[in-house]
Design a protein around this motif. Structure first.
Motif, short mmCIF file in Angstrom:
data_model
loop_
_atom_site.label_atom_id
_atom_site.label_comp_id
_atom_site.label_asym_id
_atom_site.label_seq_id
_atom_site.Cartn_x
_atom_site.Cartn_y
_atom_site.Cartn_z
N SER A 320 0.82 -1.22 0.00
CA SER A 320 0.00 0.00 0.00
C SER A 320 0.85 1.26 0.00
N GLY A 321 2.12 1.15 0.39
CA GLY A 321 2.98 2.32 0.50
C GLY A 321 2.79 3.08 1.80
N THR A 322 1.92 2.59 2.66
CA THR A 322 1.70 3.21 3.97
C THR A 322 2.71 2.65 4.97
N PRO A 323 3.34 3.51 5.78
CA PRO A 323 4.31 2.99 6.75
C PRO A 323 3.69 1.94 7.67
N THR A 324 4.41 0.84 7.82
CA THR A 324 3.89 -0.31 8.54
C THR A 324 4.71 -0.61 9.78
N ILE A 325 4.01 -0.80 10.89
CA ILE A 325 4.63 -1.20 12.16
C ILE A 325 4.46 -2.70 12.31
N CYS A 326 5.55 -3.39 12.65
CA CYS A 326 5.45 -4.84 12.83
C CYS A 326 6.49 -5.29 13.86
N THR A 327 6.18 -6.37 14.54
CA THR A 327 7.12 -6.92 15.51
C THR A 327 8.12 -7.85 14.82
N LYS A 328 9.29 -7.97 15.43
CA LYS A 328 10.39 -8.77 14.86
C LYS A 328 10.25 -10.23 15.28
N VAL A 329 9.40 -10.97 14.58
CA VAL A 329 9.20 -12.39 14.89
C VAL A 329 9.44 -13.22 13.64
N SER A 330 9.76 -14.50 13.85
CA SER A 330 9.96 -15.48 12.77
C SER A 330 10.88 -14.90 11.69
N ASP A 331 10.46 -15.02 10.41
CA ASP A 331 11.32 -14.61 9.29
C ASP A 331 11.19 -13.14 8.93
N ILE A 332 10.40 -12.38 9.68
CA ILE A 332 10.10 -11.01 9.28
C ILE A 332 11.37 -10.16 9.15
N SER A 333 12.31 -10.33 10.07
CA SER A 333 13.54 -9.53 10.04
C SER A 333 14.44 -9.88 8.86
N GLU A 334 14.19 -11.02 8.21
CA GLU A 334 14.96 -11.36 7.02
C GLU A 334 14.59 -10.47 5.84
N TYR A 335 13.39 -9.90 5.89
CA TYR A 335 12.92 -9.05 4.80
C TYR A 335 12.87 -7.57 5.18
N LEU A 336 12.50 -7.29 6.42
CA LEU A 336 12.25 -5.91 6.82
C LEU A 336 13.38 -5.37 7.69
N ASN A 337 13.57 -4.05 7.59
CA ASN A 337 14.53 -3.35 8.44
C ASN A 337 14.05 -1.92 8.63
N ALA A 338 14.87 -1.10 9.26
CA ALA A 338 14.45 0.26 9.60
C ALA A 338 14.24 1.14 8.38
N SER A 339 14.76 0.74 7.23
CA SER A 339 14.60 1.56 6.02
C SER A 339 13.25 1.36 5.36
N ASN A 340 12.57 0.23 5.63
CA ASN A 340 11.32 -0.05 4.93
C ASN A 340 10.14 -0.35 5.85
N SER A 341 10.35 -0.21 7.16
CA SER A 341 9.26 -0.49 8.11
C SER A 341 9.65 0.05 9.48
N PHE A 342 8.70 0.00 10.40
CA PHE A 342 8.96 0.37 11.79
C PHE A 342 8.89 -0.91 12.61
N LEU A 343 10.05 -1.47 12.92
CA LEU A 343 10.11 -2.74 13.63
C LEU A 343 10.24 -2.53 15.13
N VAL A 344 9.51 -3.34 15.89
CA VAL A 344 9.58 -3.29 17.35
C VAL A 344 9.69 -4.71 17.88
N ASN A 345 10.08 -4.83 19.13
CA ASN A 345 10.19 -6.15 19.74
C ASN A 345 8.81 -6.72 20.04
N ALA A 346 8.70 -8.03 20.00
CA ALA A 346 7.43 -8.70 20.30
C ALA A 346 6.98 -8.37 21.71
#
Length: 396
Positions: A320-346
């Motif tokens: 969607s191009g909308t900034p997305t907040i997601c927790t760092k679980v399973s394989d998510i951190s293999e694809y996402l980082n601070a440049s393309n999402s807002f990652l937080v701890n579970a």
């Protein structure tokens, strides 16, 4: 498709229990890879083998064509009689299995892909493969359901399930973790097709001004898995300094389950009834607008996915191009980082709240992060990226 002695009416048929053509993540997954196949001049169709409870009914047409994809409910109804007699329900289930085979004889598919946890129908399809000469592919987005049911105490039942996995022509999985697992039980022909998105759903929408709301899309089915209570708790903190915002929870709601009752109780106790909005079910074509208009999208799985899968909705959020907040679980951190999402701890409610604040306090950065997420999704979560190898896999 490979040549067959018997003329095939359809190149590929997907057998599923997901609502179609309007539905949630599972429906969108099926559409995301069938549309590119149709665009490659392959004839495709979907069988929906079970009607849906009234609360989950999104599709009302029992047959038709959706963007080139033929579909048909095998019982000629989209409504499951939740309050009906047991005999009526049994009749629907039995007739569904009969109708699957009847329709297969008429439609003559070259390839069948199953997207269902109904192992009886998969067993039936494996049996009739002998007579109808199609290739049978199972799609699995998580570990076998048999491992989480009480019948797993029977080693014989487990062996039957694993035998079927080994006997079909191939297995389609969504993560490397699942590939490793299924190879460990003897499955040889496996293709990893990551979570995929139908990007055309977003391309037709004009760029719109952002509105003052955050959103989660998923409905009751994801309330526990996606940490919706944590999202609401974080939003409750966020509005202490940002009172003009709302939180939209989009999707069908089952008010009779414990997690929904717990969420409703928290909303009422904190006077959030006019601020946290439960929209109820929305049509698939309506979802992109919610995502694009939102100031931010949130999903907060509180732990690694026990299923070995991947959150299929995450790709749509990013697309969607909308900034997305997601927790760092399973394989998510293999694809996402601070440049393309807002990652937080579970489980970090404060971290989710801080991410919301970051999004609204720095619009330029938020827009940049959202666009980077969209670029990532357009490559990694695009079925067209994998299409040549996918076509080769289903034909091997």
């Amino acid at each position: 498709m490979n040549s067959q002695k018997r003329k095939k009416k359809y190149d590929i048929i997907v057998v599923t229990r997901e609502s179609f053509p309007i539905g949630m993540a599972g429906t969108n997954r099926i559409i995301s890879y069938l549309k590119p196949l149709y665009e490659k001049n392959l004839s495709v169709k979907v069988y929906i083998t079970k009607p849906h409870k009234e609360i989950n009914i999104l599709s009302k047409e029992t047959k038709g064509i959706f963007e080139g994809i033929h579909f048909e409910y095998t019982n000629n109804t989209t409504v499951w009689p939740s309050k009906g007699k047991k005999l009526k329900k049994l009749q629907i289930v039995v007739s569904s299995y009969f109708n699957i085979i009847k329709k297969l004889y008429a439609d003559k598919p070259a390839i069948i892909i199953t997207y269902t946890n109904d192992f009886f129908s998969i067993s039936l399809l494996l049996l009739f493969r002998i007579f109808l000469k199609y290739r049978l592919i199972i799609e699995e987005t998580e570990y076998p359901k048999i491992l989480t049911k009480s019948v797993t105490k029977s080693k014989t039942i487990q062996k039957i399930h694993f035998y079927i996995y080994r006997k079909v022509n191939g297995l389609l999985v969504i993560t490397k973790e699942l590939e490793t697992y299924y190879r460990s039980i003897g499955v040889k022909n496996i293709f990893v097709l990551p979570m995929t998105v139908d990007f055309s759903r977003f391309q037709s929408l004009e760029i719109v001004n952002k509105e003052n709301f955050f959103t989660y899309v998923g409905g009751t089915g994801g309330f526990i898995r996606d940490g919706v209570l944590d999202i609401i708790k974080a939003f409750n903190k966020f509005i202490e300094t940002n009172p003009n915002y709302k939180l939209l929870i989009v999707g069908p709601i089952d008010e009779n389950i414990d997690i929904t009752k717990e969420i409703y109780q928290f909303v009422q106790q904190n006077s959030l009834s006019q601020i946290v909005i439960f929209t109820g079910p929305k049509k698939s074509i309506e979802i992109p607008a919610f995502l694009i208009k939102a100031r931010g999208i949130v999903m907060a799985p509180p732990k690694n996915f026990d299923s070995g899968g991947f959150p299929t909705k995450l790709g749509e959020f990013l697309a969607s191009g909308t900034p997305t907040i997601c927790t760092k679980v399973s394989d998510i951190s293999e694809y996402l980082n601070a440049s393309n999402s807002f990652l937080v701890n579970a489980g970090d409610v404060e971290g989710i709240c801080n991410a919301m604040n970051d999004i609204v306090s720095d619009p330029e950065k938020s827009q940049r992060v959202g666009m980077e997420g969209k670029v990532l999704a357009s490559i990694i979560f695009n079925a067209k990226t994998y299409l040549p190898d996918f076509i080769k896999f289903i034909n091997e």
